[in-house]
Design a protein around this motif. Structure first.
Motif, PDB file in Angstrom:
ATOM      1  N   ALA A 111      27.515  81.994  48.095  1.00 24.45           N
ATOM      2  CA  ALA A 111      27.945  83.292  47.575  1.00 24.45           C
ATOM      3  C   ALA A 111      29.133  83.168  46.622  1.00 24.45           C
ATOM      4  CB  ALA A 111      28.301  84.226  48.734  1.00 24.45           C
ATOM      5  N   ARG A 112      30.031  82.254  46.909  1.00 26.15           N
ATOM      6  CA  ARG A 112      31.233  82.119  46.080  1.00 26.15           C
ATOM      7  C   ARG A 112      31.271  80.775  45.352  1.00 26.15           C
ATOM      8  NH1 ARG A 112      32.332  84.886  50.609  1.00 26.15           N
ATOM      9  NH2 ARG A 112      33.383  86.880  50.408  1.00 26.15           N
ATOM     10  N   ASP A 113      30.110  80.228  45.087  1.00 25.27           N
ATOM     11  CA  ASP A 113      30.026  78.911  44.453  1.00 25.27           C
ATOM     12  C   ASP A 113      29.037  78.955  43.290  1.00 25.27           C
ATOM     13  OD1 ASP A 113      29.806  76.251  43.747  1.00 25.27           O
ATOM     14  OD2 ASP A 113      29.329  75.539  45.771  1.00 25.27           O
ATOM     15  N   ALA A 114      29.507  79.414  42.152  1.00 28.31           N
ATOM     16  CA  ALA A 114      28.644  79.563  40.975  1.00 28.31           C
ATOM     17  C   ALA A 114      28.075  78.221  40.529  1.00 28.31           C
ATOM     18  CB  ALA A 114      29.409  80.223  39.834  1.00 28.31           C
ATOM     19  N   ASP A 115      28.883  77.177  40.594  1.00 28.87           N
ATOM     20  CA  ASP A 115      28.399  75.848  40.196  1.00 28.87           C
ATOM     21  C   ASP A 115      27.320  75.360  41.159  1.00 28.87           C
ATOM     22  OD1 ASP A 115      30.130  75.785  38.034  1.00 28.87           O
ATOM     23  OD2 ASP A 115      31.689  74.670  39.109  1.00 28.87           O
ATOM     24  N   GLY A 116      27.516  75.623  42.440  1.00 25.92           N
ATOM     25  CA  GLY A 116      26.525  75.240  43.446  1.00 25.92           C
ATOM     26  C   GLY A 116      25.214  75.980  43.244  1.00 25.92           C
ATOM     27  N   ARG A 117      25.304  77.247  42.905  1.00 25.88           N
ATOM     28  CA  ARG A 117      24.092  78.043  42.644  1.00 25.88           C
ATOM     29  C   ARG A 117      23.340  77.497  41.432  1.00 25.88           C
ATOM     30  NH1 ARG A 117      25.147  84.044  44.638  1.00 25.88           N
ATOM     31  NH2 ARG A 117      23.299  84.493  43.417  1.00 25.88           N
ATOM     32  N   SER A 118      24.074  77.146  40.389  1.00 27.59           N
ATOM     33  CA  SER A 118      23.453  76.592  39.185  1.00 27.59           C
ATOM     34  C   SER A 118      22.782  75.257  39.481  1.00 27.59           C
ATOM     35  CB  SER A 118      24.495  76.407  38.080  1.00 27.59           C
ATOM     36  OG  SER A 118      24.979  77.646  37.650  1.00 27.59           O
TER      37      SER A 118
END
Length: 83
Positions: free
Chosen positions: A35-42
Motif C-alpha cells: 500500500a505504501r510502496d510505489a516502487d514495490g508495486r511497480s
C-alpha cells in the motif's frame, strides 16, 4: 510445504477474502502489503503483468487474483500447489 505469498494493498476487500480462503484451507502464507510502496508495486507489476490486488504466488508461480485463486481452489489445484 510450498511458499505462498499474498501481495496486498489497502483498502482491499478481495485481499481480505483471499486471506480468509487460504486460512480456511489451512494454507500458511506470507503477506506483503504494498500500500505504501510505489516502487514495490511497480516491480511486482513488471514481474507478474498484473496491476490489481491481491496477487497470490505459490513457489514463484503466479496463481492470480481472488477469482483465479477461488477457481484453483474449486478445481483442487490450490491444495495441490500449496502442499
Amino acid at each position: 510445504m510450498a511458499e505462498v505469498i499474498v501481495y496486498t494493498t489497502e483498502p482491499c476487500s478481495y485481499c481480505s477474502r483471499v486471506k480468509m480462503l487460504l486460512s480456511k484451507r489451512g494454507i500458511a502464507y506470507k503477506e506483503i502489503n504494498l500500500a505504501r510502496d510505489a516502487d514495490g508495486r511497480s516491480a511486482l507489476a513488471e514481474k507478474t503483468g498484473m496491476l490489481s490486488f491481491p496477487q497470490v504466488v505459490i513457489d514463484g508461480e503466479l496463481i492470480g487474483g481472488f477469482d483465479q485463486t477461488v477457481a484453483a481452489d474449486r478445481a483442487g489445484r490450490l491444495a495441490a500447489l500449496a502442499a
